[in-house]
Design an enzyme around this catalytic site. Structure first.
Site, short mmCIF file in Angstrom:
data_model
loop_
_atom_site.label_atom_id
_atom_site.label_comp_id
_atom_site.label_asym_id
_atom_site.label_seq_id
_atom_site.Cartn_x
_atom_site.Cartn_y
_atom_site.Cartn_z
N ASP A 52 69.04 -56.49 2.52
CA ASP A 52 70.42 -56.27 2.06
C ASP A 52 71.44 -56.99 2.93
OD1 ASP A 52 70.33 -54.79 4.38
OD2 ASP A 52 70.68 -52.85 3.42
N TYR A 64 64.94 -59.02 10.71
CA TYR A 64 65.83 -59.99 10.07
C TYR A 64 65.06 -61.29 10.02
CZ TYR A 64 69.98 -57.02 10.41
OH TYR A 64 70.89 -56.01 10.26
N HIS A 97 72.57 -50.11 4.02
CA HIS A 97 72.79 -50.60 5.39
C HIS A 97 73.89 -49.77 6.07
CE1 HIS A 97 71.62 -54.34 7.73
NE2 HIS A 97 72.47 -53.76 8.54
#
Lengths: 496, 496, 496, 496
Positions: free
Chosen positions: B267, B239, B358
């Protein structure tokens, strides 16, 4: 070494993997060396090491098994059965309920269609036998789609055709038969009925229906041949053994015994995982979870896995000429699943193919035979080879309307397996015969209602198969849904 | 200022937003200034203001969290834990039942497929942990479609191929691996197992499977690296932090520790709303309805929201060159969802993409990875760029047949996440290993049955994916349906 | 003639169709001549002939009704209410249960989405009020398809777009608004909340959302106008009265009071049959079956029929110029359902259309607004007239993702009706505001996740709407299914 | 030989297949020779050999049956009924429950649509009567698809059409009628109501609706003709007898009695298998399973089979000119199911066809009439022959919206059968009239809402029938699903 009369205590001394004897029908056998070769795995034998294994042995082995596969020197001789005490098993509530169901079985005349036999069989069969017959691969999607695929094909009936006389007889692989279906090969008939496959033989005779003899029958091949009458026709289904001499013997023996066609199974280089069957066989022996760390998948995987080793996974197109060289029987490839392979079969010069996914027991989400048929015939016609070989389908056939649909789409006939096993398990030979009669009654009615007095009148304008590949069947088939036994998650040890 | 030994009473003085101390593992921390920055919101911290928060803290924070994010000056020192009394909670009937379930857990050998682990985990996991793992965005339509999409793809198996030897090994991003799946990154492993992600590391090693390390692991990155053995391969899921220096440190540290590829999550500019998770976390404190008038959405939104702040929503294509400049690891974009962006990824020169939504946790009614794959590959082939980058998918994979379908359609491999979390939560490392072994057994069988002895033999003629975009799957997948925990409406306070 | 103070006995003398007086809010009215004109039929009035009708009257009539529609001479004067005894009704078990539900209402913060309000409202609303709001035409297929249509449209999200700042404001009919939805017109607000539509007005103000004022509000038009604050925008929904002078007055009064747009309802020349509503209103008065022989359909058809007479079924395209001549408000046709009529609307020069089936309350199996939109826009674009008027849709919107889908497909905005009624009925103004806030939170998240920082960035490449006309939505929407109240067959009088 | 007055004992002497007498309405008949000719099989008669058969006889035979089909010499004379004792039957719990249901029947006004009558009829009808009316062929897929097919057709309503005046009258086969449906022929009306088909005649008169008189009515043809009033129109439905003289008599008698059209049933060369009906009739007489071995299908197959012998299965296109030669009535072929046969019907010069699958009672998975219509009209139009004959459909019509859809797609009218039988069975003539009135109310409303003031305004742009052949109807039709009585497996004799 053969003992005159062995006692229970003597056998009990051989109760480990190091020395493993079992009693079968009052005789002792030393299976120590065979343990590693047993198709069903050693675990299942070791459970009976030093004990009487007859009850477990019988339904899944033909009577000639020990003679064929165990050297004479391992036949240890007669056992004094008075010394053997029967193990008293704890009362099984499922079994108690089953005995009640058997007593209150519906009258046979109440079975109006093939699914009705399945509903009765589900209640009156032994749990493991039901699981073996009814199970399919993985999520059983193909198993169920085989049946529902027929509901995605709609009729386009003709009216005002003279249908007073209906002739549903036809010719399959050169043999005249009363109706375009055959009893397809299914394994382990004695799980459902103590007499096994010969029950099907006798019923088939009475209805002039062809029977395909399974390699993995509970009866021996010869028992099934011996049971036929008159000009009754039988075919042979073959799992090809790695040892081609064994295969050759099987094939040539079958031809000698009068079999008219050889169906080589090509969709089972390995037997599928059938979890319902595996779960039904599982016995919780209190193994701690930790001990399983890193261990590979447990081998006690139900009856399905118990019959897997005698099949050669290297079988290929290269082997076909050899089969043609050893027999004059018609040769049919059973389990073809794509049009490309139907064309190859044409080129290989075989007499037919069965479009089949092995009753949904092998590769899940493989399409149904009827769907493959609908996709295949237009391509064969385009190439002008639609008459080079006969095309059969099996899987999911439960109504004569299903047979009609297959024939409209170009099949020569269809195979029906489980429904006859269920009818046999629930009602014996009268059940099988009633099932066949019901199909004949339905067939006559359907041919009238679709406007086709003979098999030759059936054609592809009589069906609308556009939807078969769409996999959408919103009208619930209530009989089939209630007969289906859904897969379940593992059970917690004590219910809360 | 650091006290030698603080007492419960001293800590209790700091129990408001104005001065908020908490005890973690026997030490006191002043988090007053951190309240507004806490990714999970201040409310959840204030619940423990002046108290011991260890139990709540542990499963969702790596052990190095406080060192990393809280200035040394706020570490207030050791607490004399003998002065701290544990709060006695009211008996929770759900928790009592759960303890019973744990005691009666099915034997591991009874788990025959990946969905079986989910069925067990649902009963033995803590309610909030289950909700965090199992939840998806909004109505969980994408969550479920991820799985059922595979059932809309049908096989076209080849027969009479020599499949005696099956080789399922392959190469992913330059690394040889035993089977074409990897353990994908999932957050907060300690919610399911006290040891967290290292359990997966060890199991992956034993099966020669690649593991992707999550940014939001419960274990620290180094703990997970330290747990690997031999030549074991790990990848890093990232991330991207708004502060690019932090990001750079993470990336370069991972490369130094041997990670072979960097999967940049694209995403999740904001974490999705997962209502099942929110509902599981809700505690009714008797707030009157009136007081909520006009107030914005409550912030105590379960574990999902608790991890959202460290992700930069401004991340864009412009940032890709920078990533290439700071690392030599392979770069893969995780979460691409349209063919246009796959083409952009090609142009940006990355090494791969993961077609993923995800796990259905972000945008509901986003299509499944396998559906995007089926739509994408023909376009890439048309442009001749299908080999410019490797394509992976994740989401909904539960059977090896799902992996086979993805590979037939052009994927290099697939990511599997939740099933391993469930296996770990239910049975620890043996569970994860059994799950991996089951996939290998299924894979071998499926490759035999589809007629593909090696991964290279899989191709798009072996599947019929026409139906994947039709979203119609009428054959019920009973295992998955019974494992699914449906969304529910808010509960009335006292049941009638 | 006006009496100073009437007694209960005097009123009771007028209890038949020949002379029918009723008491409303302490005053007597002679409605004898009005009986035949009452939109809800005479039967419902006669039930209260000679009695106090206030409780029944209030929720379905604005306070100015009697002044507007009953001649002064029929206002018979004050009633001495001390002479009127309240009828004691038998305890209704449904009502008792409802009171329990009201007491145990879930905390407002537990409502995470718009369907949650519906689940609460179903339990806490009066049976007849719930039936009026929730019912649809015939089999309620359109009612439900309105919602599920959105689930047949899938996203095609863009990634790596800078979505740090999200701006969801937009312009509708020349007015800037905070988010592209408006509170659409729904009748009889006081059935759900004692204050009626002004609750929506106040909530709309706090969220900068446009409100459409319904012709058939429970509050008077002026009450709703008076409730607005600041620059708050209101539109007028119009049922066109046969008497065009009345219509003209309504329209010009609305314009004077500041309404910015006129939405002429075109899908209701007659109000639909809503059987759930009819059934909820039915009271078994023991009529023998025989007496119904040949009688036409009973007129006591629930609230839906109670409001049908003031609508002109002869309204046609020819009337549009007249509307343009009497007002400068923007003119929008509400209830257009085919592309041909959108084109006609263009030609007629109106400012917009609402693609709508009236919330599934009119013609069953009419398609949803979103489906019509997907079919309409490509044709408008082909003709180059897509910007000639603004297109709105309503019906079934429950998530911001539904709004996003509509905008991607070309809508300027969407109307939302029932969800706000349910939120109001369950929690009053705080409920409505929370519902609006939830939509804003979802909208922000969805725009981030689809990669569109502004409304202008939404386009038709971001959705896959191919399936919307296929009417296949196999993934069950569990929240919506459990909130739905299925139609039932007539109840037998005494349960067996 | 005719006895003056026979006693019970004398009759009882003739209680075998060798000599079989039965009492009907106080008279004795010798049916020995008739046994083999009885359409319903001999078994059902032998059950009453030597006994009073009136109760069983009445509902399934018109009163003139014995005069028509049994030679005078077999009419044995009056029986002294005082000597005949009524058999006391064991209390049947189903029958007790049914009597309770009859007492608590919902008020007629509570029936809001045609499905409501079905829900009531299911409870108040005799079990066998319900089974006969409600059953369909095989798995009843066509039965149910007939109804759900309409839900796959969506409206495309026009707005802003002046619909103040609605005229739903039309002309069918030269006759003006009030609404475009007719009461289609259904057999055995006395199973549902003691007065039988004349109830329908009277209701049809009151609503100016055409009635089709069934060959297999419980009332005699003349009774039904006698019941008509004024200019009431009747048509004749014909099963063609093998003996063409009988057929000719029937046809010419009907013409003489004023019938305006002859509907020749062409979809029933043999009556279908209706298993629900068969099961309802089955009585377990303790037959052992063994005795059924090899026996053909039992003949006691419920009411459906009881009427099958009088139909000529050799009827073909060659017979059509003969019909034209014997009557001047309009000739319509009832039960056409493919466009090819519609074209043949054109060529044969008949006046119309009914696209019908016989209410799903003949060939299962035959498509619905409405689906055939949608496929047929474009082809007729292409050939320019769409006006050469009138096209009707029947099957599954439950709402006026269904009628509207059929007319939009090109039908002249629709037949409705079962709903009127259910209304009659539940409520007698008032029920039938209410059903007709409900259809008129719905029709008026639907024509308004679709924007068609007259029948001539309905056209194919007003419907979207693309989905009708897709067989996907995901929105559950809750009324129809709850009214449907699913097929069940055979019952075990004693429930466990």
């Amino acid at each position: 070494m053969v003992n005159a009369s062995l006692t229970s205590d003597e056998i009990a001394e051989h109760s480990s993997a190091k020395s493993c004897w079992v009693i079968i029908h009052g005789k002792a056998y030393d299976v120590t060396e065979f343990l590693s070769e047993h198709p069903g795995g050693s675990k299942i034998i070791l459970k009976y090491a030093g004990k009487d294994a007859t009850e477990e042995f019988d339904p899944i082995h033909p009577p000639d098994t020990l003679d064929k596969y165990l050297d004479r020197s391992k036949h240890m001789g007669e056992v004094d059965m008075s010394t053997v005490t029967t193990e008293v098993r704890a009362a099984d509530p499922f079994e108690t309920e089953r005995q009640e169901y058997i007593k209150s079985r519906p009258p046979l005349e109440q079975c109006y269609n093939l699914l009705d036999f399945e509903a009765v069989a589900k209640r009156v069969m032994k749990k493991t036998a039901w699981a073996y017959y009814s199970s399919g691969a993985d999520d059983e999607i193909t198993l169920r789609d085989n049946h529902s695929a027929f509901h995605r094909i709609w009729f386009r009936p003709k009216v005002l055709v003279d249908v007073e006389k209906i002739d549903m007889s036809t010719t399959m692989l050169g043999t005249k038969t009363s109706i375009p279906f055959y009893v397809t090969a299914t394994a382990l008939g004695k799980l459902g009925h103590s007499e096994g496959e010969v029950v099907l033989t006798k019923a088939a005779h009475n209805h002039n229906v062809i029977q395909m003899i399974p390699t993995l029958a509970s009866c021996s091949f010869d028992e099934i041949c011996d049971a036929k009458s008159g000009n009754q026709i039988q075919w042979l289904q073959l799992y090809v053994n790695k040892n081609r001499d064994i295969t050759k013997n099987i094939v040539q023996h079958a031809e000698k015994r009068g079999c008219k066609a050889l169906f080589i199974t090509v969709d089972a280089p390995q037997l599928g995982r059938r979890e319902k069957d595996m779960r039904s066989k599982f016995e919780d022996n209190g193994t701690s979870v930790q001990s399983n760390s890193g261990e590979s998948v447990d081998r006690s995987q139900g009856a399905a896995r118990a019959i897997s080793s005698f099949i050669d996974p290297s079988l290929s197109w290269k082997d076909i000429p050899w089969f043609k060289s050893i027999t004059n029987m018609k040769i049919v490839l059973k389990g073809v699943q794509r049009v490309e392979d139907v064309i190859k079969a044409c080129e290989a010069g075989v007499d037919g193919v069965v479009l089949s996914n092995h009753g949904g027991r092998q590769l899940d989400t493989a399409p149904s035979g009827i769907e493959i048929l609908a996709a295949t015939m237009p391509i064969l016609k385009e190439r002008g080879i639609q008459n080079k070989l006969e095309i059969y389908i099996d899987g999911g056939v439960r109504r004569a309307s299903d047979i009609v649909k297959a024939l409209c789409l170009g099949a020569t006939g269809v195979g029906i397996g489980r429904p006859f096993l269920y009818a046999m398990s629930a009602y014996g030979q009268p059940g099988v015969e009633r099932a066949m009669q019901l199909l004949k009654d339905e067939m006559e009615m359907n041919m009238r209602l679709i406007g086709a007095p003979t098999i030759a009148d059936l054609n592809d304008t009589m069906v609308d198969a556009r939807g078969v590949a769409l996999h959408s069947t919103p009208i619930k088939d209530t009989l089939s849904i209630s007969a289906y036994d859904p897969l379940v998650a593992p059970a917690f040890r004590s219910k809360l």
